[in-house]
Structures are given as structure tokens and as C-alpha cells.
Write an enzyme that holds these catalytic residues in place. Structure first.
Site, PDB file in Angstrom:
ATOM      1  CB  SER A 270      57.080  38.070  61.108  1.00 59.36           C
ATOM      2  OG  SER A 270      57.568  36.950  61.804  1.00 59.36           O
ATOM      3  CB  SER A 272      59.403  34.903  63.936  1.00 58.14           C
ATOM      4  OG  SER A 272      58.651  33.970  63.205  1.00 58.14           O
ATOM      5  CE  LYS A 319      58.810  28.999  54.939  1.00 60.65           C
ATOM      6  NZ  LYS A 319      57.702  28.287  55.558  1.00 60.65           N
ATOM      7  N   GLY A 378      46.345  22.087  49.072  1.00 63.63           N
ATOM      8  CA  GLY A 378      47.488  22.942  48.707  1.00 63.63           C
ATOM      9  C   GLY A 378      48.608  22.094  48.138  1.00 63.63           C
ATOM     10  N   GLY A 380      51.870  23.823  47.756  1.00 63.93           N
ATOM     11  CA  GLY A 380      53.031  24.704  47.892  1.00 63.93           C
ATOM     12  C   GLY A 380      54.051  24.128  48.866  1.00 63.93           C
ATOM     13  N   GLY A 381      54.906  25.027  49.402  1.00 64.76           N
ATOM     14  CA  GLY A 381      56.000  24.609  50.288  1.00 64.76           C
ATOM     15  C   GLY A 381      55.499  23.905  51.537  1.00 64.76           C
ATOM     16  N   GLY A 485      47.002  26.274  63.659  1.00 58.86           N
ATOM     17  CA  GLY A 485      48.373  26.509  63.181  1.00 58.86           C
ATOM     18  C   GLY A 485      49.265  27.111  64.243  1.00 58.86           C
TER      19      GLY A 485
HETATM   20  P1  NAP Z   1      52.753  28.574  48.868  1.00 62.99           P
HETATM   21  O1  NAP Z   1      53.984  27.805  48.613  1.00 62.99           O
HETATM   22  O2  NAP Z   1      52.511  29.852  48.152  1.00 62.99           O
HETATM   23  O3  NAP Z   1      51.502  27.597  48.583  1.00 62.99           O
HETATM   24  C1  NAP Z   1      50.178  28.018  48.772  1.00 62.99           C
HETATM   25  C2  NAP Z   1      49.205  26.970  48.230  1.00 62.99           C
HETATM   26  O4  NAP Z   1      47.908  27.475  48.550  1.00 62.99           O
HETATM   27  C3  NAP Z   1      49.275  26.766  46.739  1.00 62.99           C
HETATM   28  O5  NAP Z   1      49.202  25.407  46.436  1.00 62.99           O
HETATM   29  C4  NAP Z   1      48.036  27.509  46.212  1.00 62.99           C
HETATM   30  O6  NAP Z   1      47.389  26.841  45.174  1.00 62.99           O
HETATM   31  C5  NAP Z   1      47.082  27.424  47.378  1.00 62.99           C
HETATM   32  N1  NAP Z   1      46.194  28.581  47.363  1.00 62.99           N
HETATM   33  C6  NAP Z   1      46.530  29.881  47.487  1.00 62.99           C
HETATM   34  N2  NAP Z   1      45.420  30.654  47.424  1.00 62.99           N
HETATM   35  C7  NAP Z   1      44.363  29.813  47.222  1.00 62.99           C
HETATM   36  C8  NAP Z   1      42.978  30.014  47.063  1.00 62.99           C
HETATM   37  N3  NAP Z   1      42.436  31.234  47.099  1.00 62.99           N
HETATM   38  N4  NAP Z   1      42.197  28.923  46.887  1.00 62.99           N
HETATM   39  C9  NAP Z   1      42.723  27.690  46.842  1.00 62.99           C
HETATM   40  N5  NAP Z   1      44.048  27.444  46.980  1.00 62.99           N
HETATM   41  C10 NAP Z   1      44.848  28.490  47.177  1.00 62.99           C
HETATM   42  O7  NAP Z   1      52.622  28.965  50.427  1.00 62.99           O
HETATM   43  P2  NAP Z   1      53.210  28.144  51.672  1.00 62.99           P
HETATM   44  O8  NAP Z   1      54.608  28.569  51.945  1.00 62.99           O
HETATM   45  O9  NAP Z   1      52.921  26.719  51.516  1.00 62.99           O
HETATM   46  O10 NAP Z   1      52.326  28.764  52.868  1.00 62.99           O
HETATM   47  C11 NAP Z   1      50.969  28.488  52.935  1.00 62.99           C
HETATM   48  C12 NAP Z   1      50.407  28.940  54.281  1.00 62.99           C
HETATM   49  O11 NAP Z   1      50.995  28.208  55.326  1.00 62.99           O
HETATM   50  C13 NAP Z   1      50.643  30.416  54.594  1.00 62.99           C
HETATM   51  O12 NAP Z   1      49.440  30.974  55.043  1.00 62.99           O
HETATM   52  C14 NAP Z   1      51.664  30.363  55.689  1.00 62.99           C
HETATM   53  O13 NAP Z   1      51.568  31.483  56.558  1.00 62.99           O
HETATM   54  C15 NAP Z   1      51.304  29.087  56.400  1.00 62.99           C
HETATM   55  N6  NAP Z   1      52.408  28.520  57.183  1.00 62.99           N
HETATM   56  C16 NAP Z   1      52.203  28.351  58.511  1.00 62.99           C
HETATM   57  C17 NAP Z   1      53.204  27.811  59.282  1.00 62.99           C
HETATM   58  C18 NAP Z   1      52.998  27.650  60.761  1.00 62.99           C
HETATM   59  O14 NAP Z   1      53.988  27.484  61.457  1.00 62.99           O
HETATM   60  N7  NAP Z   1      51.782  27.656  61.262  1.00 62.99           N
HETATM   61  C19 NAP Z   1      54.424  27.439  58.703  1.00 62.99           C
HETATM   62  C20 NAP Z   1      54.592  27.602  57.326  1.00 62.99           C
HETATM   63  C21 NAP Z   1      53.564  28.144  56.578  1.00 62.99           C
HETATM   64  P3  NAP Z   1      47.819  26.967  43.632  1.00 62.99           P
HETATM   65  O15 NAP Z   1      48.811  25.887  43.436  1.00 62.99           O
HETATM   66  O16 NAP Z   1      46.540  26.780  42.919  1.00 62.99           O
HETATM   67  O17 NAP Z   1      48.400  28.362  43.481  1.00 62.99           O
END
Ligand code: NAP
Length: 523
Positions: A270, A272, A319, A378, A380-381, A485
Site C-alpha cells: 500500500s 497510503s 470494506k 465490474g 464489486g465494491g 486511478g
Molecule cells: P472487488 O470487490 O473484489 O471486485 C472486483 C470486480 O472485478 C468483480 O466484479 C470481479 O468480477 C471483477 N474481476 C476480477 N477479476 C477479473 C477478471 N480477471 N476478469 C474480469 N473481471 C474480473 O474489488 P474492488 O474492491 O472493487 O477493487 C477493484 C479494484 O479497484 C482493485 O484493483 C483496487 O485496487 C481498485 N481500487 C482503486 C481505488 C483508487 O483509489 N484508485 C480505490 C478502490 C479500489 P466477478 O464478479 O466476476 O468476480
């Protein structure tokens, strides 16, 4: 203040060790259970002639509470029973030792006898009542009970040392420091073991009376102990990175340091901590931000409350799970169903979500959101936070996801269209947002084929490492506006700092620090 335990096996080594320690340390602890040969009187007078200022603690640890860091053989001269031990500690009092250490486990009668003896000798020698757990760190309620059992004798210092089996154990044991302070009881509190390192650094900063360090490598009296040199270097580094307020503080009282933490698993990569620490310094907020890799979320939140940590960032995978341990969750976070920020307001923990705002602020700087269409990859969160922000700003999201069921559930909740990832070529919109981790360093991958970005005016990737992902490179080739990002990361972090401090964070500096670090990683 640093205390060096004298653990040498022979009289000669012990005298040498005393001489060396008196040059560097504030205290020495004569571990009479470990030193073979020599008399207490010789050691005390050697220390007094080596230094005018050195304080001397005399200890004769019970076998069950001694953690000799690999040494299993106790000194032959060790008092064999409680009577011999009390006699040795009385001798130390008679010789003018500054402190004697007696374990709580010796029992009330022995402790009271020693206190009465001290008082009879003018009360110059102070008593430390100690508790050592060589196996584990008990739960906080149990530790508090033991603390009270020690404190009821009104000793000069209570010493509570446990063994860290997990990183969260540090939070539990360290939380005793503020607990003792609130009760005006001086305390030494830390964790032994490899996982207890962090407590040895944090304890003195939090007000633990002493920290223990070996004068040289191999001379430690408990597992995990640093050397005096290492402790001093760490303390100097920490001091130099802390802020001295430029303007005089108006209040007569010194402000309490504002300490913040990141809870996640893993957190090693991280960025952060470097971003938040630099920002806090620039904002003249005295405090620190440290990352903790958490295995027991409930324990970590309990520790946060007990240590009066002012705020926390929450990251993967906690989260959603963290919400059940909080007292309140703000309306936005509740609707998104995820918390990435906690504020501790006088012991009441409230959860917030700054991811959605971080993304909205970032997009708004490039294009207005109102009445625009957005395809979010996506479910997810982060996808939930992105869709929430877009709807709140008057935009129209569409969800595209690999797993149909998850995507359908989210789109039903948001009342917006859903497409499978295979169908993405059919859709066009103003902006494409990737919220999947596909493309994160070190993999140069994109969640969609190279031609797909051509269907959008703008492409956003929430991934910030690398700054320019394959998706963004493909989008640039198609003539799209691209948004990394990195800006979202800085903006969600700025949102956290604003919530915690009420001040405006230095976003340009935060972005500069993260860009520099990411460029170093890529080189
Ligand atoms: P999460 O809740 O695990 O959700 C991830 C999503 O990505 C899920 O819907 C998953 O699909 C999809 N996914 C994962 N691997 C995949 C693949 N190989 N092909 C297609 N879809 C795929 O994760 P999250 O918390 O949302 O975080 C996602 C990303 O956002 C991370 O990389 C995180 O570091 C980034 N992020 C960045 C910031 C920033 O400030 N820049 C802030 C928050 C998060 P399925 O439903 O099919 O499993």
C-alpha cells in the site's frame, strides 16, 4: 528511555556488559535469574561507578515467566524459591537499587512484604509489578483484569508483557498504555516475539515508561528485542519525520498526536502510508499513519477503540465486513454497502466511503457527469461506489461484469442496464470505467479487447499501479481522453484526511509523492 537487560552468563561478562550499557542506556536490568556467579553488591557498585545517572532495576524472574530468548538454563545462583527470591530483592533494596521487579504471580503476601520492607528503608527503591505471558496475548478484558490486579498494590510501575501471535495482538497490548495513563498508572507494555516488533517501536511513542534493548546482537533477554543502536536509529528517524508546529500553539495544553491506521490484508504494497504521512506533515498535524495487516478484524477494531486511534482507512477485503463493528455508518456508505474510512469521535466509530467521491471528483475534472452515460466494468465494491457517485451526480451507469449473477444483482439494485463482458462490443457510451483489478502491476493486461475503448470519449481505470495501464494505452491509441486511478487514489485519500482533520489536504503534494514512488516501481 532505554533499558538494557544484563543477561551475561558469567560475572566477568556481566561486569563488561554493565560497563558498556552504562555508556548508552538510561536503565540496566540486572537479571539475577540469568547471571551465574558474582554478587549483587558488586554489580550495583560497578554500575554506580560507571555512571552517575544510570538507574538500576533488579529482577529475579520466575522460570515460568522468564523468556531467555533461546537460553533454557537458568543461573545456578538463581533463587530456588519465593523466599530466596524475596531475600534477594530485599538485598537489592538494602543496596539502593532504584527498582525491584516482582511478578504478580508471587502473590499478595510476597508483594506486601516487599512493599513494607521498601518503606522501612526510606522508600528510595520503587516497585515494579510484572506480568509476562510467554505463550500468547490474552483478550483485552482479561489483560485489563490482570492490569487492575497489579495496579491495586499501587506500584511505581505495572509491567505487562505478552507474546504476539498475530499483528493485532500488538494493538491489544499497546492499548493498555492509554488505559493505564487514564488511571495515572505508569506502565511498561509490549509484545514479545517476531510479530511483536511493532509494539517495541510504538510503545515508547505512546508513553510506555521504558523500552528494552540489547547492548549488542545476541544479548537480548526476550525474543524480538532490538539492539540499543537499532532503537536509537528508529527513534531518530521517527522524530525527524514528525512535525514541529511553525506557529505557537494557542492552547496551554500540547495537542495529542493524531494517529491513524490502515487496516487490510495484504497491506505491504500500500502507498497510503507515504501519502498520508507526507500530507499530515504538510498540514501541520502532529501524528502518524501506519499500516496493519489484519487477520482478526474484530480484534483490530477493538484495539482501535482502546488505543483511541483517531481514524482508519479500510481496504481489501474488509470494506463490507467492517460495517458490523461500527457504531454508525454514514448515509452514502450505507447505500453503497461499503466503508473505506472510519472516524473515532470520543470512542464512537463512524464509517464513511470516500471512494465514490474520489472517483466523482476525478471524473468531474475531465467531463461533466450530469446526463452522460457510463459503462462500468465490474460489480464489486468499487463498481458500487462508482455507480452510486454517477447516479448522485445525475449520470447514467450501465454494469458489465464477468459473473452474470453478480452483475445482474447490482444492476437490479441500481435500476440500470446490465451486459455480460462478452457483449461489451455492442455498447457505446460517453465514458468507460474499469473497476476490476485486471491490468494491475506487474501484469500488462486489459479487461477488454484493444479496439473496445474506441466506443467511448473517455476511459477511466481505477488501477493506479501502473499509472498508465494497458487499457489506458489502448484508449489513448483510439484518441480517447484517459483518466488514471492515481487521481482517484489521491482524491479518496484527500477525502479521508478532510474527514479526519477538517483541513484541506495538499493534493498536489500527495500526487507528486505517489507518482514518484510509482515511477520508481516501474523502473
Ligand atoms: P472487488 O470487490 O473484489 O471486485 C472486483 C470486480 O472485478 C468483480 O466484479 C470481479 O468480477 C471483477 N474481476 C476480477 N477479476 C477479473 C477478471 N480477471 N476478469 C474480469 N473481471 C474480473 O474489488 P474492488 O474492491 O472493487 O477493487 C477493484 C479494484 O479497484 C482493485 O484493483 C483496487 O485496487 C481498485 N481500487 C482503486 C481505488 C483508487 O483509489 N484508485 C480505490 C478502490 C479500489 P466477478 O464478479 O466476476 O468476480
Amino acid at each position: 528511555m532505554i533499558c538494557v537487560p544484563i543477561t551475561a552468563r558469567t560475572k566477568k561478562e556481566a561486569l563488561h556488559s554493565i560497563e558498556r550499557s552504562c555508556q548508552f542506556a538510561d536503565f540496566i536490568e540486572l537479571r539475577m535469574d540469568l547471571i551465574n556467579g558474582g554478587r549483587l553488591e558488586e554489580f550495583i557498585s560497578a554500575a554506580r561507578s560507571d555512571s552517575d545517572s544510570i538507574k538500576i532495576i533488579v529482577t529475579c524472574r520466575k522460570k515460568e515467566e522468564a523468556a531467555p530468548a533461546g537460553r533454557t538454563v537458568l543461573a545456578k545462583s538463581t533463587a530456588r524459591n519465593s523466599e530466596e527470591k524475596i531475600a534477594l530483592l530485599k538485598e537489592a533494596i538494602g543496596l539502593g537499587a532504584d527498582f525491584v521487579d516482582i511478578e504478580l504471580a508471587e502473590g499478595q503476601a510476597a508483594i506486601k512484604e516487599l512493599q513494607a520492607f521498601c518503606a522501612k528503608h526510606g522508600g528510595k527503591t520503587k516497585i515494579i509489578i510484572s506480568y509476562h505471558n510467554l505463550k500468547e496475548t490474552p483478550v483485552l478484558t482479561e489483560l485489563k483484569k490482570i492490569f487492575h490486579q497489579c495496579a491495586k498494590f499501587k506500584p511505581a510501575i505495572v509491567k505487562m508483557v505478552t507474546t504476539a501471535r498475530t499483528i493485532e495482538d500488538n494493538l491489544i497490548t499497546l492499548s493498555l498504555i492509554s488505559y493505564a495513563k487514564e488511571r495515572s498508572q505508569k506502565i511498561i507494555s509490549l509484545c514479545m516475539g517476531d510479530k511483536g516488533d511493532i509494539s517495541r517501536i510504538a510503545a515508547p511513542l505512546m508513553g510506555s515508561y521504558l523500552s528494552f534493548a540489547a547492548v549488542e546482537k545476541g544479548g537480548h533477554s526476550a525474543p524480538g528485542q532490538f539492539t540499543v543502536g537499532e532503537m536509537k536509529r528508529i527513534n531518530e528517524l521517527l522524530k525527524s519525520s514528525r512535525t514541529v508546529p511553525e506557529a505557537p500553539v494557542l492552547s496551554m495544553q500540547r495537542p495529542q498526536p493524531q494517529n491513524y491506521i490502515l487496516l487490510g490484508n495484504p497491506v505491504g504494497q500500500s502507498l497510503s502510508p507515504i501519502m498520508h504521512n507526507a500530507a499530515l506533515k504538510q498540514m501541520n498535524v502532529e501524528g502518524t499513519y501506519s499500516a496493519f495487516c489484519v487477520h482478526d478484524l474484530r480484534g483490530a477494531i477493538q484495539g482501535m477503540r482502546a488505543m483511541n486511534i483517531c481514524g482508519a482507512s479500510i481496504t481489501i477485503p474488509f470494506k463490507v465486513a467492517v460495517m458490523e463493528y461500527l457504531d454508525d455508518v454514514d448515509d452514502d456508505a450505507l447505500k453503497i454497502g461499503a466503508v473505506n474510512t472510519i472516524i473515532n469521535h470520543h470512542g464512537r466509530l463512524t464509517g464513511y466511503n470516500t471512494d465514490w467521491l474520489g472517483l466523482v471528483v476525478t471524473i468531474r475534472e475531465a467531463l461533466p457527469i450530469k446526463n452522460k452515460t457510463f459503462v462500468i466494468i465490474g460489480a464489486g465494491g468499487t463498481a458500487r461506489a462508482a455507480a452510486y457517485g454517477i447516479i448522485k451526480e445525475g449520470g447514467f451507469p450501465m454494469i458489465v461484469n464477468r459473473t452474470l449473477k453478480k452483475g445482474e444483482i447490482l444492476s437490479r439494485k441500481l435500476n440500470c442496464p446490465f451486459y455480460s463482458l462478452a457483449e461489451i462490443g455492442k455498447i457505446k457510451a460517453d465514458c468507460l470505467i474499469n473497476t476490476t483489478p485486471v491490468g494491475m502491476y506487474p501484469k500488462d493486461k486489459s479487461p477488454v479487447k484493444a479496439a473496445i475503448p474506441g466506443n467511448y470519449k473517455y476511459v477511466v481505470d481505477v488501477i493506479y499501479n501502473p499509472i498508465k495501464t494497458k487499457l489506458l494505452k489502448d484508449a489513448q491509441k483510439q484518441g480517447c481522453g484517459i483518466i488514471s486511478g492515481l487521481d482517484m487514489f489521491v482524491n479518496q485519500g484527500a477525502g479521508q484526511l478532510r474527514l479526519w482533520t477538517g483541513k484541506e489536504p495538499p493534493r498536489a503534494l500527495m500526487k507528486k509523492i505517489i507518482s514518484e514512488r510509482l515511477n520508481q516501481i516501474e523502473e
